[in-house]
Design a protein around this motif. Structure first.
Motif, PDB file in Angstrom:
ATOM      1  N   ALA A 104      22.016  50.419  36.177  1.00 13.49           N
ATOM      2  CA  ALA A 104      22.588  51.341  37.159  1.00 13.49           C
ATOM      3  C   ALA A 104      24.002  50.953  37.553  1.00 13.49           C
ATOM      4  O   ALA A 104      24.826  51.814  37.836  1.00 13.49           O
ATOM      5  N   LEU A 105      24.277  49.643  37.582  1.00 18.87           N
ATOM      6  CA  LEU A 105      25.503  49.179  38.245  1.00 18.87           C
ATOM      7  C   LEU A 105      26.559  48.606  37.318  1.00 18.87           C
ATOM      8  O   LEU A 105      27.551  48.049  37.785  1.00 18.87           O
ATOM      9  N   ARG A 106      26.347  48.694  36.024  1.00 19.24           N
ATOM     10  CA  ARG A 106      27.391  48.250  35.098  1.00 19.24           C
ATOM     11  C   ARG A 106      28.019  49.463  34.448  1.00 19.24           C
ATOM     12  O   ARG A 106      27.309  50.386  34.048  1.00 19.24           O
TER      13      ARG A 106
ATOM     14  N   LEU B 183      28.952  30.886  42.851  1.00 22.46           N
ATOM     15  CA  LEU B 183      30.275  31.348  42.393  1.00 22.46           C
ATOM     16  C   LEU B 183      30.158  32.564  41.483  1.00 22.46           C
ATOM     17  O   LEU B 183      31.045  33.409  41.443  1.00 22.46           O
ATOM     18  N   VAL B 184      29.060  32.647  40.739  1.00 26.38           N
ATOM     19  CA  VAL B 184      28.968  33.700  39.720  1.00 26.38           C
ATOM     20  C   VAL B 184      27.868  34.735  39.978  1.00 26.38           C
ATOM     21  O   VAL B 184      27.948  35.852  39.460  1.00 26.38           O
ATOM     22  N   PHE B 185      26.881  34.385  40.781  1.00 24.71           N
ATOM     23  CA  PHE B 185      25.762  35.319  40.962  1.00 24.71           C
ATOM     24  C   PHE B 185      26.173  36.524  41.823  1.00 24.71           C
ATOM     25  O   PHE B 185      26.892  36.372  42.802  1.00 24.71           O
ATOM     26  N   GLY B 186      25.645  37.674  41.450  1.00 32.05           N
ATOM     27  CA  GLY B 186      25.814  38.889  42.274  1.00 32.05           C
ATOM     28  C   GLY B 186      27.259  39.291  42.408  1.00 32.05           C
ATOM     29  O   GLY B 186      27.650  39.982  43.353  1.00 32.05           O
ATOM     30  N   SER B 187      28.070  38.861  41.454  1.00 35.39           N
ATOM     31  CA  SER B 187      29.494  39.133  41.538  1.00 35.39           C
ATOM     32  C   SER B 187      29.793  40.579  41.118  1.00 35.39           C
ATOM     33  O   SER B 187      28.929  41.283  40.604  1.00 35.39           O
ATOM     34  N   ARG B 188      30.994  40.980  41.399  1.00 40.96           N
ATOM     35  CA  ARG B 188      31.527  42.266  40.954  1.00 40.96           C
ATOM     36  C   ARG B 188      32.990  42.000  40.602  1.00 40.96           C
ATOM     37  O   ARG B 188      33.556  41.004  41.051  1.00 40.96           O
ATOM     38  N   PRO B 189      33.626  42.867  39.838  1.00 36.61           N
ATOM     39  CA  PRO B 189      35.032  42.604  39.486  1.00 36.61           C
ATOM     40  C   PRO B 189      35.915  42.286  40.705  1.00 36.61           C
ATOM     41  O   PRO B 189      36.727  41.359  40.661  1.00 36.61           O
TER      42      PRO B 189
END
Ligand SMILES: Cc1cc2nc3c(=O)[nH]c(=O)nc-3n(C[C@H](O)[C@H](O)[C@H](O)COP(=O)(O)OP(=O)(O)OC[C@H]3O[C@@H](n4cnc5c(N)ncnc54)[C@H](O)[C@@H]3O)c2cc1C
Length: 322
Positions: free
Chosen positions: A105-107, A304-310
């Motif tokens: 859904a979110l990519r 640092l990397v989990f649940g990230s977005r651009p």
């Protein structure tokens, strides 16, 4: 006793003392999730749920991370109408534990999982979801799949006996939260009955609305900072980090969708620094495997990397590189 106080008690008496052995065992025990539900924590919502999550993360991030998955599931089931009321009640009472996999859904770009309908209206799923947390531990996963622009939210039965040629979780060898049971999930013609459809959406609309949902995971970072503040209690570092923790929480709480990515990045950067401060204050023993500081640093790496977005990633890299 408030739900936050209850969460702190469970975190301090159950989760934190067992965090090292939980990690060594490679899996959050289901009894931890049952204990959280038995304490009534599955019924909290809104700001209370965030405060609870922060306390749980301070105790044991892996357990808090598996637990947080349910918040998104509850949100979607609440909007899904009466047909899902009993499932929602099972989730709140802790009779059902569920995770969520939103990549399709979110990519942007091609869907991680594609759906087609068979003659009975059932969904047939193909694809690979790169990250699914709680696999083998949870009863169900709210999985998204796409057919072109159409997105389907399906509550997939995910008990271990469901694994087979059409559904397979491939464990990932994580250095942070290894007990979270995170897998790469492979679906090959996996059939999901039509009555497991919880919601539908359009891909562009879901992407556009995504930023509004970024607040919750910020509490995982706040919880790690809280752990460091308590571990450093009595030192000037604890006072300084405690003040920054309050400011980071206020910023997250006040942020709208436009400000949330930067507020999330600030919370994670604080967690990273707090973990560094705890390791430094601990001394050389922080590099010996199994200690609190060592685990906290690895968990800060995960944050640092989990649940990230651009937008979160860009803000965080800019913070760290300044
Ligand atoms: C241990 C672990 C467990 C996880 N468990 C789960 C889970 O249970 N369920 C779950 O749903 N996710 C889970 N995740 C996934 C997590 O939410 C992703 O890490 C997060 O979405 C960031 O993705 P990424 O860093 O892998 O970048 P990617 O998403 O792989 O980025 C790939 C490309 O797509 C772009 N991109 C990605 N998202 C967007 C967007 N929204 N808008 C515009 N461009 C975009 C990026 O800029 C980049 O170019 C887990 C991650 C980890 C590390």
């Amino acid at each position: 006793m408030s739900s936050t106080q209850t969460a702190r008690r469970v975190a301090e008496e159950l989760l934190a003392p067992q965090a090292a052995s939980t990690e060594a065992a490679g899996a959050v025990p289901r009894s931890h999730l049952d204990a959280l539900a038995a304490a009534g924590l599955g019924r909290t919502g809104g700001a209370d749920a965030l405060a609870v999550l922060e306390e749980l993360a301070a105790g044991d991030l892996a357990t808090a991370f598996v637990w947080v998955q349910r918040i998104g599931v509850v949100r979607w089931l609440e909007q899904a109408g009466p047909a899902w009321a009993s499932t929602l009640e099972d989730l709140r009472a802790g009779r059902l534990h569920a995770g969520i996999a939103l990549q399709a859904a979110l990519r942007p770009g091609p869907a991680a999982v594609v759906a087609r309908r068979d003659d009975d209206g059932a969904f047939v799923l193909d694809g690979t979801v790169p990250w699914v947390t709680g696999w083998g531990l949870l009863d169900a996963v709210l999985l998204t799949a796409r057919d072109g622009e159409d997105v389907f939210f399906l509550l997939l039965d995910a008990r271990p006996d469901q694994e087979g040629p059409t559904l397979r979780g491939e464990p990932l060898d994580l250095v942070g939260v290894p007990a979270s049971r995170t897998v790469e999930l492979h679906l090959a013609g996996h059939r999901v009955p039509a009555d497991r459809l919880v919601a539908t959406g359009r891909h562009a609309a879901l992407l556009a609305g995504d930023a509004a949902g970024l607040r919750t995971n910020g509490s995982l970072a706040l919880g790690l900072v809280l752990r460091c503040v308590r571990a450093l209690e009595g030192s000037p570092a604890a006072d300084a980090l405690g003040a920054q923790l309050d400011a980071a929480r206020e910023r997250l709480d006040a942020a709208g969708p436009a400000e949330l990515p930067a507020a999330r990045a600030a919370a994670v950067e604080l967690a990273w620094r707090a973990a560094g401060a705890l390791a430094t204050a601990t001394g050389s023993s922080a590099v010996i495997a199994g200690g609190l500081a060592e685990r906290t640093v690895r968990e800060a790496l995960f944050l640092l990397v989990f649940g990230s977005r651009p937008a979160i990633k860009a803000a965080l890299v800019a913070f760290l590189a300044r």
